[in-house]
Enzyme design. Structure first.
Site, PDB file in Angstrom:
ATOM      1  N   SER A  17       0.807  -1.219   0.000  1.00 18.44           N
ATOM      2  CA  SER A  17       0.000   0.000   0.000  1.00 18.44           C
ATOM      3  C   SER A  17       0.841   1.270   0.000  1.00 18.44           C
ATOM      4  O   SER A  17       0.360   2.338  -0.360  1.00 18.44           O
ATOM      5  CB  SER A  17      -0.940   0.004   1.209  1.00 18.44           C
ATOM      6  N   TYR A 150      13.447  -5.219  15.417  1.00 18.11           N
ATOM      7  CA  TYR A 150      13.574  -5.009  13.970  1.00 18.11           C
ATOM      8  C   TYR A 150      14.762  -5.803  13.435  1.00 18.11           C
ATOM      9  O   TYR A 150      14.644  -6.543  12.449  1.00 18.11           O
ATOM     10  CB  TYR A 150      13.752  -3.520  13.669  1.00 18.11           C
TER      11      TYR A 150
END
Length: 244
Positions: A17, A150
């Site tokens: 997106s 992460y």
């Protein structure tokens, strides 16, 4: 276009997106593919005006991959799938990943969902002798002081790419990955919008510039194409030389 012609192919870009995923999605669309994207907002209209987001010509579905149940429940609007791009990702700054909530959210999106999505589409991809491209990060190969989840999740993504590449090649599915360096997206604003941090980062990039989503798209196109038919389980570093 030859081997980079995806006319008649169906592609799903999870995390398509915005940012890198959106650039990848449009690269496949520009080469003839029917491209579907997953994102977290209610509908395509909810991305209007969002920097790095253009859903023109893409088929959008809301699936929060941080919730395994949503992945399982989603009924895709396609019967066949040739390419699965796993580009989902999140990060928590201000040392939030040292806390359980931040750690769990990042690992759920950046690592757990990779396996859930890959498993969901295994049979569909096998039927088409398709391919998977897992987008990790150069952080998967080095320390990242402020973001332990992460870094760990991206290292896990690199390892998962190797393992699924080995496990599924015999099923007709090629699994590879790409590891972006510093790409100008919403996730990197903590660096790109601070002149001192940006200057320091630029000095470390031999190519002398930030990466763009289009740079990552080129690598994804290659890995998903017949040009890479003998490439299995590899993660291609696309970082302008940052990790050298």
């Amino acid at each position: 276009m030859g081997e980079l012609d995806f006319t008649g192919k169906t592609v799903l870009v999870v995390g398509g997106s915005s940012g890198i995923g959106n650039g990848v999605a449009h690269a496949f669309r520009d080469r003839g593919a029917k491209v579907h994207v997953w994102g977290t907002r209610a509908d395509a209209a909810a991305y209007a005006g969002i920097e790095g987001s253009d859903l023109t010509g893409l088929t959008y579905a809301k699936v929060d991959v941080g919730d395994r149940a949503q992945i399982a429940a989603h009924a895709p609007p396609f019967e066949s799938l040739d390419v699965l791009i796993l580009c989902q990702g999140t990060v928590v700054y201000r040392r939030g990943e040292f806390e359980p909530e931040g750690w769990d959210r990042v690992m759920a999106v950046n690592l757990d969902s990779l396996m859930a999505c890959a498993m969901k589409f295994h049979d569909t991809l096998a039927a088409q002798r398709g391919s998977i491209v897992i987008v990790s990060s150069v952080s998967g190969f080095q320390a990242n002081r402020g973001n332990p989840a992460y870094a760990a999740s991206k290292a896990g993504a690199v390892s998962l790419t190797k393992t699924l590449g080995q496990a599924w090649a015999g099923d007709g599915i090629r699994v590879n990955g790409l590891a972006p360096g510093l790409v100008d997206t919403k996730l990197t604003k903590v660096t790109t919008e601070h002149p001192e941090r940006l200057s320091g980062a630029m000095r470390a990039i031999p190519a002398g510039r930030l990466g763009e989503p289009a740079d990552m798209a080129g690598a994804a196109l290659f890995l998903a194409s017949p040009l890479a038919s003998y490439v299995v389980g590899q993660t291609l570093v696309v970082d302008g030389g940052l990790s050298l």
